[in-house]
Motif scaffolding. Structure first.
Motif: not given
Length: 153
Positions: A37-45, A47-51, A73-79, A82-87
């Motif tokens: 969060r501090r370095a990238h404004d990226l929550p761990l959740s 990052f996990e999806v991106m991983l 499943r609903s958390q993945v959808s929200r993540v 958010s990831l799509q909104a940030r491109g």
């Protein structure tokens, strides 16, 4: 967590081992989450999806991601929203099934993931990598393999 500093009192060895896993998960996850969060404004959740997206050769669907992550499943959808909104991810209709949507990291997403993965490794170095040798890591891998097995019905 040593037995003498155990905040749960005098527990049986199996209980202590279980709560040790819970403690390790919570402590290490919180440390990584703060750093990301501090370095990238990226929550761990996120990052996990991106991983998972970064490590797959094939594209994944949202339901595939839900099965792989510790998120619902609903958390993945929200993540993903958010990831799509940030491109950082794109959703595309699967060529073989118009009802299925595949998720891929964008080039920007891959760049952000690489930087975030470096941050994750740095956050864990002192409290994980520097404390555990190859034998410890092999033991953890063996334990995780046993715990991931489906129970016999």
């Amino acid at each position: 967590m040593s037995r003498s500093t155990n905040p749960f009192g005098d527990l049986a060895a199996r209980d202590h081992a279980f709560y040790g896993l819970v403690w390790a998960s919570a402590t290490l996850s919180a440390r990584v989450d703060r750093a990301l969060r501090r370095a990238h404004d990226l929550p761990l959740s996120w990052f996990e999806v991106m991983l998972w997206l970064n490590t797959q050769d094939d594209v994944l669907s949202a339901s595939d991601l839900g099965a792989k992550t510790v998120l619902s499943r609903s958390q993945v959808s929200r993540v993903l929203d958010s990831l799509q909104a940030r491109g950082l991810v794109e959703r595309a209709t699967a060529p073989h099934d118009a009802r299925s949507v595949h998720i891929v990291l964008t080039p920007t997403g891959r760049t952000i993931f690489a930087a975030a993965d470096t941050t994750r490794r740095e956050a864990l170095a002192e409290v994980f990598d520097d404390r555990l040798d190859d034998t410890d890591i092999a033991a953890l891998e063996a334990i995780w393999a046993k715990l991931k097995q489906d129970p016999v019905p």
